[in-house]
Motif scaffolding. Sequence first.
Motif, PDB file in Angstrom:
ATOM      1  N   LYS A 241      -1.872   0.334  -4.449  1.00  0.00           N
ATOM      2  CA  LYS A 241      -1.071   1.286  -3.683  1.00  0.00           C
ATOM      3  C   LYS A 241       0.394   1.122  -4.063  1.00  0.00           C
ATOM      4  O   LYS A 241       0.779   0.072  -4.617  1.00  0.00           O
ATOM      5  CB  LYS A 241      -1.270   1.018  -2.183  1.00  0.00           C
ATOM      6  CG  LYS A 241      -2.722   1.138  -1.748  1.00  0.00           C
ATOM      7  CD  LYS A 241      -2.933   0.628  -0.331  1.00  0.00           C
ATOM      8  CE  LYS A 241      -2.236   1.481   0.702  1.00  0.00           C
ATOM      9  NZ  LYS A 241      -2.571   1.040   2.078  1.00  0.00           N
TER      10      LYS A 241
ATOM     11  N   TYR B 123       0.878  -1.058  -9.728  1.00  0.00           N
ATOM     12  CA  TYR B 123       0.457   0.275  -9.282  1.00  0.00           C
ATOM     13  C   TYR B 123       0.388   1.283 -10.424  1.00  0.00           C
ATOM     14  O   TYR B 123       1.281   1.392 -11.255  1.00  0.00           O
ATOM     15  CB  TYR B 123       1.406   0.795  -8.216  1.00  0.00           C
ATOM     16  CG  TYR B 123       1.095   2.213  -7.774  1.00  0.00           C
ATOM     17  CD1 TYR B 123      -0.099   2.503  -7.129  1.00  0.00           C
ATOM     18  CD2 TYR B 123       1.982   3.246  -8.037  1.00  0.00           C
ATOM     19  CE1 TYR B 123      -0.400   3.801  -6.730  1.00  0.00           C
ATOM     20  CE2 TYR B 123       1.703   4.545  -7.640  1.00  0.00           C
ATOM     21  CZ  TYR B 123       0.501   4.818  -6.987  1.00  0.00           C
ATOM     22  OH  TYR B 123       0.213   6.100  -6.602  1.00  0.00           O
TER      23      TYR B 123
ATOM     24  N   GLN C 103      -1.377   5.379 -10.413  1.00  0.00           N
ATOM     25  CA  GLN C 103      -2.040   6.310  -9.515  1.00  0.00           C
ATOM     26  C   GLN C 103      -3.367   6.851 -10.054  1.00  0.00           C
ATOM     27  O   GLN C 103      -4.037   7.627  -9.376  1.00  0.00           O
ATOM     28  CB  GLN C 103      -1.119   7.481  -9.203  1.00  0.00           C
ATOM     29  CG  GLN C 103      -0.776   8.341 -10.415  1.00  0.00           C
ATOM     30  CD  GLN C 103       0.143   9.492 -10.054  1.00  0.00           C
ATOM     31  OE1 GLN C 103       0.458   9.713  -8.880  1.00  0.00           O
ATOM     32  NE2 GLN C 103       0.598  10.232 -11.061  1.00  0.00           N
TER      33      GLN C 103
ATOM     34  N   GLU D 128      -6.317  -2.409   4.886  1.00  0.00           N
ATOM     35  CA  GLU D 128      -6.243  -3.250   3.705  1.00  0.00           C
ATOM     36  C   GLU D 128      -6.899  -4.593   3.997  1.00  0.00           C
ATOM     37  O   GLU D 128      -6.750  -5.143   5.090  1.00  0.00           O
ATOM     38  CB  GLU D 128      -4.782  -3.506   3.295  1.00  0.00           C
ATOM     39  CG  GLU D 128      -4.029  -2.270   2.834  1.00  0.00           C
ATOM     40  CD  GLU D 128      -2.572  -2.584   2.503  1.00  0.00           C
ATOM     41  OE1 GLU D 128      -1.936  -1.756   1.830  1.00  0.00           O
ATOM     42  OE2 GLU D 128      -2.081  -3.649   2.932  1.00  0.00           O
TER      43      GLU D 128
ATOM     44  N   ASN E 270      -1.404  -4.141  -0.339  1.00  0.00           N
ATOM     45  CA  ASN E 270      -1.143  -3.143  -1.370  1.00  0.00           C
ATOM     46  C   ASN E 270      -2.310  -2.918  -2.324  1.00  0.00           C
ATOM     47  O   ASN E 270      -2.118  -2.440  -3.436  1.00  0.00           O
ATOM     48  CB  ASN E 270       0.126  -3.494  -2.165  1.00  0.00           C
ATOM     49  CG  ASN E 270       1.382  -3.355  -1.326  1.00  0.00           C
ATOM     50  OD1 ASN E 270       1.446  -2.530  -0.424  1.00  0.00           O
ATOM     51  ND2 ASN E 270       2.381  -4.185  -1.604  1.00  0.00           N
TER      52      ASN E 270
ATOM     53  N   ALA F  59      -5.973  -0.845  -2.336  1.00  0.00           N
ATOM     54  CA  ALA F  59      -6.585   0.259  -1.602  1.00  0.00           C
ATOM     55  C   ALA F  59      -8.014  -0.080  -1.173  1.00  0.00           C
ATOM     56  O   ALA F  59      -8.694  -0.898  -1.790  1.00  0.00           O
ATOM     57  CB  ALA F  59      -6.587   1.518  -2.455  1.00  0.00           C
TER      58      ALA F  59
END
Length: 621
Positions: free
Chosen positions: A213, A219, A221, A600, A604, A606
């Motif tokens: 996340k 991270y 996407q 969670e 952080n 997902a």
Amino acid sequence: MTFPVVRHAALTSLALAFTSPYALADSAADTAVAAVVITATRAPQPSSEVLSDHVLISATDIARSGAGSVVELLQKQRGIEITRNGGPGAASQVFIRGGDAKQTVVLVDGVRIGSSTIGIANWATLPLANIERIEIVYGPLATMYGADAIGGVVQIFTRRGAGAPTVTAAVEAGSDKARSMAFGVAGASEGENSISYAFGVSKDKDDGFSTTKPGNFSYNQDNDGYARDSATGQLGIVLAKGHEAGLLYLHSHLKSQYDAGAGPFDVRSVQNMDNIAVYSTHEITPNWKVSLQASEADDKSVNFSSATSSNRIDTRLHAYSMQNDIALGSDLLQLVLERRVEDVYADTTRALNTSRAANSVAAAYSLKRGNHLASASARRDDSTQYGAKVTGGIGYGYKLTRALRLNASAGTSFRAPTFNELYYPGYGVDANKPEQGKNVEGGVYFNDGTTQASAVWYRNRLTDLLVNTSICPVQQDTHPYGCAYNVNRATLEGISLGARTRMGAFDMSGSLDLQDPRDDTTGKSLQRRAKRHAKFAIEYSAGALTAGAGVQLSGKRFDDLANRNTLPGYGLVNLFGEYRFAPDWSAVLRLNNAAGKQYETARNYATAGRQVFAGIRYGSK
């Protein structure tokens, strides 16, 4: 290790009665023989006589759990918490009674699995479709299994062959473009030299979601999916009356994507698990049985973090064991000899390329006298790396009535340092010692064939915990940023409550764990473990229809050892339905995280939102 087959006939005659978290029988008279546990004492034992706290998960429970992976299935069980860095193909950890993931032994058909470098099992490679049942035994079992059995033992059993040939098949599809297929055949021939067999294959694929996340330094996407192909096999032959030999096999190939920052490259890992075991059992006399086993477990992983960078680490475990089960009236004496060899190969971190071996001898005695049950066991493990460790355990149970029993036990255990904690450059220290545990517990168990309930209190004191120190107490010139070292103490203490009952067409169950896993050196809570978590489920059956709902609740946890980063508590609701539209056919529907809860288990990283899955299953009689 345990032996994967303690004669398949002894198992298959009872395996269909397994349920979770307790075994239900059709009547109180059937209760004593309705469930058999192998893992607690390395031999078949009625659940009503097992002095260790335990949970049994049947094939039916697995099918109706709504779980898409072994980790999700375990997350629904009493006394267990999990963390996962993303979706079903991501790295996962399983905590039992607040213990560390490295303090749990995991067996597949009696073969110990796991990475010697990080010290935990690769849960994502385990195929749920090929599993027949799971046994979870809580508390120290070092006298049975040696190193690492501090929090408990999870043993996974794949399908066995018995009776007339049967065929099973399933297909399923759902959210995130998930799709799966499974096929299996099992049976046994008749006659004095009976041959039993069971073979299964499965394929799972999921396009997934981003494992990280925003806020995570890795991270990206893009979606991170996985694909897994697996196969299991069992072949046994009765050589003569009282003598059997056989072979067991598991192969799983997993490709899983993960995040390592923004970029077009397909960052991924490719992991292979291969277990093979050959065994034989011999009834020397009516009261003396000898079991022999040799096995090899391979855990291979290659990470592709960029177009020019990859990292391969392989663990190979060889194990050899001989177990003598000697019946002395209603008592049982067990004598065990074992040898386990761990080899590691790393293509880039050459310091990890080493091995160690442990030779072990153990003895256990189980006693039954009227309403009294007792056990005593001791074991000596002699390692080429950490030297000799001696562990012991005692247990006592008293049946107040046929349905009500009191238990008490005490035991010692230890965890061997991982190869990373010993040899990883700039982190490991080759002089690190094993962690040590001393556990006491007591429990009340009730089972009248309709209602089951338990209440267990435990306290496990741990010393010489291996933690990452900011300043290394030794070898500071080669460890300028700290190291793994034996500096901390911890206490795992709590109460575990469970109950299940049947009322007409309804089957209801629930559990509540109140625990305080704390670092006694710092006074802080242990990382990613809640002080309260609970599970509840209700199932309704009427004719061809079965429907159920389950709830999972977890209190807040801390993502770091300093307890600065809080992971909020969460609640999940899962729904399940099955309709048998023909004698051997059924349609299934699963709705996981029905409320779409955002939560969670690791900061952080997902977790899945609302997901729906539908499928068709076939199982010939």
